[in-house]
Design a protein around this motif. Structure first.
Motif, PDB file in Angstrom:
ATOM      1  N   GLU A  91       4.846   2.879 -10.766  1.00 24.33           N
ATOM      2  CA  GLU A  91       3.642   2.008 -11.170  1.00 24.33           C
ATOM      3  C   GLU A  91       4.354   0.355 -11.617  1.00 24.33           C
ATOM      4  O   GLU A  91       3.797  -0.523 -11.774  1.00 24.33           O
ATOM      5  CB  GLU A  91       3.040   2.386 -12.248  1.00 24.33           C
ATOM      6  N   LYS A  92       5.723   0.646 -12.245  1.00 24.02           N
ATOM      7  CA  LYS A  92       6.471  -0.457 -12.866  1.00 24.02           C
ATOM      8  C   LYS A  92       7.026  -1.090 -11.826  1.00 24.02           C
ATOM      9  O   LYS A  92       8.035  -0.658 -10.922  1.00 24.02           O
ATOM     10  CB  LYS A  92       7.308  -0.031 -14.034  1.00 24.02           C
ATOM     11  N   LYS A  93       7.023  -2.288 -11.530  1.00 18.05           N
ATOM     12  CA  LYS A  93       7.607  -3.162 -10.678  1.00 18.05           C
ATOM     13  C   LYS A  93       8.668  -4.120 -11.445  1.00 18.05           C
ATOM     14  O   LYS A  93       8.267  -4.895 -12.365  1.00 18.05           O
ATOM     15  CB  LYS A  93       6.847  -4.063  -9.766  1.00 18.05           C
ATOM     16  N   TYR A  94       9.822  -4.019 -11.453  1.00 18.04           N
ATOM     17  CA  TYR A  94      10.711  -5.169 -11.830  1.00 18.04           C
ATOM     18  C   TYR A  94      11.419  -6.024 -11.064  1.00 18.04           C
ATOM     19  O   TYR A  94      12.390  -6.049 -10.245  1.00 18.04           O
ATOM     20  CB  TYR A  94      11.887  -4.245 -12.226  1.00 18.04           C
ATOM     21  N   GLU A  95      10.400  -7.144 -11.048  1.00 16.67           N
ATOM     22  CA  GLU A  95      10.966  -8.137 -10.296  1.00 16.67           C
ATOM     23  C   GLU A  95      11.931  -9.025 -10.856  1.00 16.67           C
ATOM     24  O   GLU A  95      12.041  -9.043 -12.095  1.00 16.67           O
ATOM     25  CB  GLU A  95       9.365  -9.050  -9.972  1.00 16.67           C
ATOM     26  N   ASP A  96      12.718  -9.975 -10.035  1.00 21.23           N
ATOM     27  CA  ASP A  96      13.763 -10.745 -10.529  1.00 21.23           C
ATOM     28  C   ASP A  96      14.695  -9.788 -11.189  1.00 21.23           C
ATOM     29  O   ASP A  96      15.287 -10.483 -12.230  1.00 21.23           O
ATOM     30  CB  ASP A  96      13.105 -11.920 -11.348  1.00 21.23           C
ATOM     31  N   SER A  97      14.716  -8.584 -11.020  1.00 24.64           N
ATOM     32  CA  SER A  97      15.815  -7.872 -11.423  1.00 24.64           C
ATOM     33  C   SER A  97      16.735  -7.121 -10.581  1.00 24.64           C
ATOM     34  O   SER A  97      16.140  -6.886  -9.649  1.00 24.64           O
ATOM     35  CB  SER A  97      15.353  -7.081 -12.695  1.00 24.64           C
ATOM     36  N   GLU A  98      17.900  -6.673 -10.995  1.00 24.13           N
ATOM     37  CA  GLU A  98      18.644  -5.860 -10.196  1.00 24.13           C
ATOM     38  C   GLU A  98      18.832  -4.337 -10.808  1.00 24.13           C
ATOM     39  O   GLU A  98      19.030  -4.320 -11.814  1.00 24.13           O
ATOM     40  CB  GLU A  98      19.986  -6.388 -10.149  1.00 24.13           C
ATOM     41  N   THR A  99      18.542  -3.334  -9.948  1.00 22.10           N
ATOM     42  CA  THR A  99      18.907  -2.007 -10.385  1.00 22.10           C
ATOM     43  C   THR A  99      20.202  -1.612 -10.695  1.00 22.10           C
ATOM     44  O   THR A  99      20.919  -1.686  -9.321  1.00 22.10           O
ATOM     45  CB  THR A  99      18.140  -0.920  -9.413  1.00 22.10           C
ATOM     46  N   SER A 100      20.422  -0.910 -11.848  1.00 23.40           N
ATOM     47  CA  SER A 100      21.914  -0.738 -12.138  1.00 23.40           C
ATOM     48  C   SER A 100      22.011   0.860 -11.645  1.00 23.40           C
ATOM     49  O   SER A 100      23.089   1.135 -11.424  1.00 23.40           O
ATOM     50  CB  SER A 100      22.311  -0.762 -13.619  1.00 23.40           C
ATOM     51  N   ARG A 101      20.800   1.597 -12.008  1.00 26.63           N
ATOM     52  CA  ARG A 101      20.859   3.079 -11.782  1.00 26.63           C
ATOM     53  C   ARG A 101      19.694   3.257 -11.548  1.00 26.63           C
ATOM     54  O   ARG A 101      18.577   2.995 -12.342  1.00 26.63           O
ATOM     55  CB  ARG A 101      21.519   3.520 -12.885  1.00 26.63           C
ATOM     56  N   SER A 102      19.349   4.222 -10.533  1.00 19.69           N
ATOM     57  CA  SER A 102      17.945   4.726 -10.296  1.00 19.69           C
ATOM     58  C   SER A 102      17.967   6.220  -9.787  1.00 19.69           C
ATOM     59  O   SER A 102      18.423   6.447  -8.931  1.00 19.69           O
ATOM     60  CB  SER A 102      17.260   3.805  -9.268  1.00 19.69           C
ATOM     61  N   GLU A 103      17.507   7.207 -10.582  1.00 21.23           N
ATOM     62  CA  GLU A 103      17.658   8.519 -10.510  1.00 21.23           C
ATOM     63  C   GLU A 103      16.293   9.375 -10.567  1.00 21.23           C
ATOM     64  O   GLU A 103      16.356  10.355  -9.946  1.00 21.23           O
ATOM     65  CB  GLU A 103      18.485   9.136 -11.570  1.00 21.23           C
ATOM     66  N   ARG A 104      15.235   8.558 -10.707  1.00 16.95           N
ATOM     67  CA  ARG A 104      13.843   9.144 -10.639  1.00 16.95           C
ATOM     68  C   ARG A 104      13.344   8.919  -9.243  1.00 16.95           C
ATOM     69  O   ARG A 104      13.417   8.024  -8.517  1.00 16.95           O
ATOM     70  CB  ARG A 104      13.019   8.489 -11.634  1.00 16.95           C
ATOM     71  N   PHE A 105      12.745  10.108  -8.998  1.00 22.04           N
ATOM     72  CA  PHE A 105      12.273  10.370  -7.576  1.00 22.04           C
ATOM     73  C   PHE A 105      10.688   9.924  -7.618  1.00 22.04           C
ATOM     74  O   PHE A 105      10.041  10.272  -8.626  1.00 22.04           O
ATOM     75  CB  PHE A 105      12.308  11.594  -7.083  1.00 22.04           C
ATOM     76  N   PHE A 106      10.003   9.037  -6.644  1.00 19.85           N
ATOM     77  CA  PHE A 106       8.835   8.849  -6.606  1.00 19.85           C
ATOM     78  C   PHE A 106       8.250   9.196  -5.133  1.00 19.85           C
ATOM     79  O   PHE A 106       9.222   9.172  -4.365  1.00 19.85           O
ATOM     80  CB  PHE A 106       8.574   7.306  -6.799  1.00 19.85           C
ATOM     81  N   GLY A 107       7.064   9.411  -4.993  1.00 21.09           N
ATOM     82  CA  GLY A 107       6.651   9.664  -3.671  1.00 21.09           C
ATOM     83  C   GLY A 107       5.968  10.955  -3.577  1.00 21.09           C
ATOM     84  O   GLY A 107       5.702  11.568  -4.445  1.00 21.09           O
ATOM     85  N   ARG A 108       5.454  11.330  -2.351  1.00 25.85           N
ATOM     86  CA  ARG A 108       4.873  12.607  -2.147  1.00 25.85           C
ATOM     87  C   ARG A 108       5.708  13.853  -2.081  1.00 25.85           C
ATOM     88  O   ARG A 108       7.083  13.798  -1.765  1.00 25.85           O
ATOM     89  CB  ARG A 108       4.125  12.667  -0.602  1.00 25.85           C
ATOM     90  N   PHE A 109       5.092  14.895  -2.652  1.00 21.68           N
ATOM     91  CA  PHE A 109       5.898  16.096  -2.649  1.00 21.68           C
ATOM     92  C   PHE A 109       4.923  17.488  -2.276  1.00 21.68           C
ATOM     93  O   PHE A 109       3.788  17.183  -2.258  1.00 21.68           O
ATOM     94  CB  PHE A 109       6.394  16.557  -4.120  1.00 21.68           C
ATOM     95  N   THR A 110       5.507  18.363  -1.690  1.00 29.37           N
ATOM     96  CA  THR A 110       4.810  19.671  -1.606  1.00 29.37           C
ATOM     97  C   THR A 110       5.754  21.003  -1.543  1.00 29.37           C
ATOM     98  O   THR A 110       6.670  20.723  -1.232  1.00 29.37           O
ATOM     99  CB  THR A 110       4.293  19.554  -0.024  1.00 29.37           C
TER     100      THR A 110
END
Length: 152
Positions: A91-110
């Motif tokens: 839900e959070k959009k970080y506009e005008d920023s650069e990701t240093s680290r991203s470990e959380r997964f988003f999207g569909r799962f089953t």
């Protein structure tokens, strides 16, 4: 000629075996996700951790689903296989920023799990609190242990 007495090493190096266990776990996680006929990106899917416990009367499944709302989770039971699916939205959009680290997964799962005992589908209950889904699956009468009396 000098003889040296064999001495058993005091410490056993398990690091090589630990790495094999980690590799096995990574491969299992890779194949735990759904493939949707080959159209999904397997490396960008996630699969929530779950546990299955059994007592005398019930099977109890718990799944870690942090960040989801109750309405984002679907549970189905068919042919003694329970399937939990849903979607975690970013839900959070970080506009005008650069990701240093991203470990959380988003999207569909089953996640689908074959149950070890037959359950009574009409009595299944589910609760969701603090990111933990708990599904209580009462065993069918024929799956419950019975005491057998010995006759004289």
């Amino acid at each position: 000629m000098k003889l040296a007495r064999f001495q058993r090493p005091d410490v056993w190096n398990w690091s090589a075996l630990d790495r094999l266990t980690d590799l096995r776990d990574d491969i299992n996680r890779l194949f735990d996700g759904s493939f949707d006929g080959g159209t999904s990106d397997v490396f960008n899917t996630w699969a929530p951790a779950l546990d299955l416990y059994e007592d005398k009367d019930n099977l109890v499944l718990t799944a870690e689903l942090p960040g989801l709302k109750k309405d984002d989770i679907d549970i189905s039971l068919r042919d003694n296989v329970i399937t939990i699916s849903g979607e975690r939205k970013n839900e959070k959009k970080y506009e005008d920023s650069e990701t240093s680290r991203s470990e959380r997964f988003f999207g569909r799962f089953t996640r689908s799990l074959a149950l070890p005992k037959t359950v009574d589908a009409n009595k299944v209950k589910a609760a969701y609190k603090d990111g933990i889904l708990t599904v209580t699956l009462p065993k069918a009468e024929e799956a419950k242990p019975r005491q057998i009396a010995i006759k004289d």
